[in-house]
Design a protein around this motif. Structure first.
Motif, PDB file in Angstrom:
ATOM      1  N   VAL A 166     -22.388   4.446 -10.999  1.00  0.00           N
ATOM      2  CA  VAL A 166     -22.190   5.692 -10.248  1.00  0.00           C
ATOM      3  C   VAL A 166     -21.219   6.530 -11.072  1.00  0.00           C
ATOM      4  O   VAL A 166     -20.090   6.101 -11.358  1.00  0.00           O
ATOM      5  CB  VAL A 166     -21.647   5.411  -8.832  1.00  0.00           C
ATOM      6  N   ALA A 213     -16.043   6.726  -6.971  1.00  0.00           N
ATOM      7  CA  ALA A 213     -17.092   5.703  -7.008  1.00  0.00           C
ATOM      8  C   ALA A 213     -16.610   4.407  -6.359  1.00  0.00           C
ATOM      9  O   ALA A 213     -17.399   3.642  -5.803  1.00  0.00           O
ATOM     10  CB  ALA A 213     -17.539   5.442  -8.442  1.00  0.00           C
ATOM     11  N   ASN A 270     -18.408  -0.006  -7.086  1.00  0.00           N
ATOM     12  CA  ASN A 270     -19.420   0.437  -8.053  1.00  0.00           C
ATOM     13  C   ASN A 270     -18.918   0.285  -9.486  1.00  0.00           C
ATOM     14  O   ASN A 270     -17.725   0.367  -9.747  1.00  0.00           O
ATOM     15  CB  ASN A 270     -19.758   1.912  -7.819  1.00  0.00           C
ATOM     16  N   ARG A 283     -28.266   5.462  -2.757  1.00  0.00           N
ATOM     17  CA  ARG A 283     -27.016   5.799  -3.476  1.00  0.00           C
ATOM     18  C   ARG A 283     -26.712   7.292  -3.416  1.00  0.00           C
ATOM     19  O   ARG A 283     -25.608   7.689  -3.046  1.00  0.00           O
ATOM     20  CB  ARG A 283     -27.071   5.295  -4.918  1.00  0.00           C
ATOM     21  N   GLY A 328     -23.120   4.836  -2.659  1.00  0.00           N
ATOM     22  CA  GLY A 328     -22.848   5.672  -3.829  1.00  0.00           C
ATOM     23  C   GLY A 328     -21.428   6.184  -3.906  1.00  0.00           C
ATOM     24  O   GLY A 328     -21.155   7.098  -4.685  1.00  0.00           O
TER      25      GLY A 328
END
Ligand code: GDP
Ligand code: PGA
Ligand code: MN
Ligand code: MN
Length: 576
Positions: free
Chosen positions: A80, A88, A92, A219, A456
């Motif tokens: 991301v 993020a 992520n 996401r 996401g």
């Protein structure tokens, strides 16, 4: 080579830009027609991308064998790419947008030489729904185009909506995909939520390459949903109709390969069917929920097809799925019988001739079908498919169910005490890893709301977003947690599962309607003794699976606290 195929300059310019980078021989704008699909299939049969299955038993069905190194989602190569690293979150992998573009554009450079660039306009959700969102995927893979046609609403109607919205300044999500060399060292799945764009290189696997699904509908959409006040979730949606004719809609989040498709297509046991209970399938993987004017959460399934796990699907476990995939289905990485029928572990007791790699079947090589082998099929073919899945308003959700694959501790079902407790239950979810992602399977990990691979943005912000729905006037669904996967000391599942899960669903809607009492415990509200019974579950197994061992709760809580620690900086006080 037609440079422009749309009335929207922004779209034409982007296609030109991508073509200048990737250098395809041809550009094809997909119209989503039957003729186009037939031509794609013919091309793939000719070049070996697809193998024709037995057309007498499985008309319109084909097999695709992927590269053996390209069989699942690749979480370690999924990024991301937000301007601020912290946005993020620790949940992520992050890369700075400039760096990510440079890295992946170098791979895209000239990668479509000798190939066709396909432009696939698609709509996630009913084409006339204000809750639906559009995107365009550019890909050089006819397999991806064919799968996108089954999984989303592609073609002319989607393009018309994109052009209409574009004229009003509303953007579409831009997804660029190439199968590249299928080299796991040259593979990236990059998301740019601030730009509403996706770049995916080096994999043809569904979750990495069908960009409408995980990349867009989870996401990117989760990011948009937070900004706009809705939820994009990894949930099935089903309607449970009672003998009185009242239908409750239930959304359930389980991690990949933990039972969503099976629950969404459940056929109630005979005694329930006789009384008039029915299950209607709305969706099996993704749910977009918006607060309505009436204070309830209204949900649509953004997808139009199923990308389901084949192994374990049988006439006893999931007859609806089996009926769905008898025609017009693309199978990926399943085994073959001697007469060219698709086969997988758990289907029946025939012995396959060829394994998923096309080798003569030898048990020494492992399972005949890849454990993450899949079917792709239009949702409309499912006998339990609900017409309400096409309703532009969506359906009102009565209950949200979280669940994971837990061999120990977590009981068959419990209810959260209130919304905030329910959010804590979802945020603490644990589950054993499965073959849907590369890496070791069977390892317990925390997978909040089944969104660990799909949220996401920062999980702390995500939990706060969930909590924010509890506001004056809201008529929120009740929240539950289930576990079909408790094991006894002999290593076997204690609960029969599948159709028998109807008994748990009935308890859940009974709670919503105030028909069932419950008792409090450390983990939440449990069914009273005898409230859930099954002819396929002996008394001692039933007591074990429905009960909760309070002595093990402190250790679990300590582990949950450790897991939350990672999100400390943005963790809402209610979860601290
Ligand atoms: P999804 O990926 O979340 O949609 O999961 P699926 O519904 O495709 O199921 C994944 C695997 O779990 C399949 O092999 C199923 O046969 C198995 N499964 C699904 N539901 C149950 C259940 O209630 N009990 C047990 N023991 N296995 C289940
Ligand atoms: P699943 O969907 O949840 O049905 O397994 C695919 C995935 O999550 O990779
Ligand atoms: Mn999924
Ligand atoms: Mn599924």
């Amino acid at each position: 080579m037609p440079a422009s195929g749309s009335r929207l300059a922004a779209l034409n310019d982007w296609v030109d830009e991508v073509a200048a980078l990737t250098r395809p021989d041809r550009i094809h704008w997909c119209d989503g027609s039957d003729g186009e699909y037939a031509a794609l299939v013919a091309g793939m049969l000719a070049d070996g991308t697809l193998i024709e299955l037995n057309q007498d038993t499985h008309p319109g069905c084909y097999l695709h064998r992927s590269d053996p190194d390209d069989v699942a989602r690749v979480e370690h190569l999924t990024f991301v790419c937000t301007r601020e690293r912290d946005d993020a979150g620790p949940n992520n992998h992050w890369m700075a947008p400039d760096e990510a573009h440079a890295k992946v554009d170098a791979l895209f450079e000239g990668c479509m030489r000798g190939r066709t660039l396909y432009v696939v306009p698609y709509c996630m959700g009913p084409i006339d729904s204000p809750l639906a969102r559009c995107g365009v995927e550019i890909t050089d893979s006819p397999y991806v185009v064919a799968n996108m046609r089954l999984m989303t609403r592609t073609g002319a109607a989607a393009l018309a909506r994109i052009e209409r919205e574009g004229a009003q300044g509303k953007p579409f999500v831009r997804g660029l995909h190439s199968t590249g060399e299928l080299d796991p060292d040259r593979r990236f799945i990059m998301h740019f939520p601030e730009e509403l764009s996706i770049k995916s290189y080096g994999s043809g696997y569904g979750g990495n390459a069908l960009l409408g699904k995980k990349c867009h509908a989870l996401r990117i959409a989760s990011w948009q949903a937070r900004r706009e006040g809705w939820l994009a979730e990894h949930m099935l949606i089903l309607g449970l109709e009672s003998p009185e004719g009242k239908t409750h809609y239930v959304a359930a989040a389980f991690p990949s390969a933990c039972g969503k498709t099976n629950l969404a297509m459940l056929i109630p046991p005979e005694e329930y069917r006789r009384k008039g209970w029915k299950v209607h399938t709305i969706g099996d993987d993704i749910c977009w929920m918006h607060p309505g004017e009436d204070g309830r959460l209204w949900a649509i399934n953004p997808e139009a097809g199923y990308f389901g796990v084949a192994p374990g699907t049988s006439a006893t476990t999931n007859p609806n799925a089996l009926a769905t995939i008898r025609r017009d289905t693309i199978f990926t990485n399943v085994a073959l019988t001697a007469d060219n029928q698709p086969w997988w572990e758990g289907l029946d007791d025939r012995v396959p001739a060829l394994d998923w790699q096309g080798r003569p079947y030898d048990p020494a090589n492992g399972p005949a079908a890849h454990p993450n082998s899949r079917f792709t099929v239009s949702a409309k073919q499912c006998p339990s498919y609900s017409p309400r899945a096409e309703d532009a308003r969506g359906v009102p959700i009565s209950a949200i169910v979280f669940g994971g694959r837990r061999a120990t501790l977590m009981p068959l079902v419990f209810e959260a005490r209130d919304w905030a407790h329910g959010v804590r239950v979802g945020a603490s979810m644990g589950s054993e890893t499965t073959a849907a992602a590369t890496g070791q399977t069977g390892v317990m990990r925390r997978d909040p709301m089944a969104m660990k691979p799909f949220c996401g943005y920062h999980f702390g912000d995500y939990f706060a977003h969930w909590l924010s729905f509890d506001r004056p006037g809201a008529k929120l669904p009740r929240i539950f947690h289930v576990n079909w996967f408790r094991k006894g000391s002999d290593g076997r599942f204690l609960w029969p599962g599948f159709g028998e899960n109807m008994r748990v669903l009935e308890w859940i809607v009974g709670r919503v309607e105030g028909r069932h009492a419950a008792r409090d415990s450390g983990v939440g509200l449990l069914p009273l003794e005898g409230a859930i019974v099954s002819p396929d579950c002996a008394a001692d197994a039933l007591a074990a699976v429905t009960g909760f061992d309070e002595t093990r709760w402190p250790a679990e809580q300590a582990e949950i606290a450790g897991h939350m620690e990672a999100y400390r900086e943005r963790l809402p006080a209610q979860l601290g």
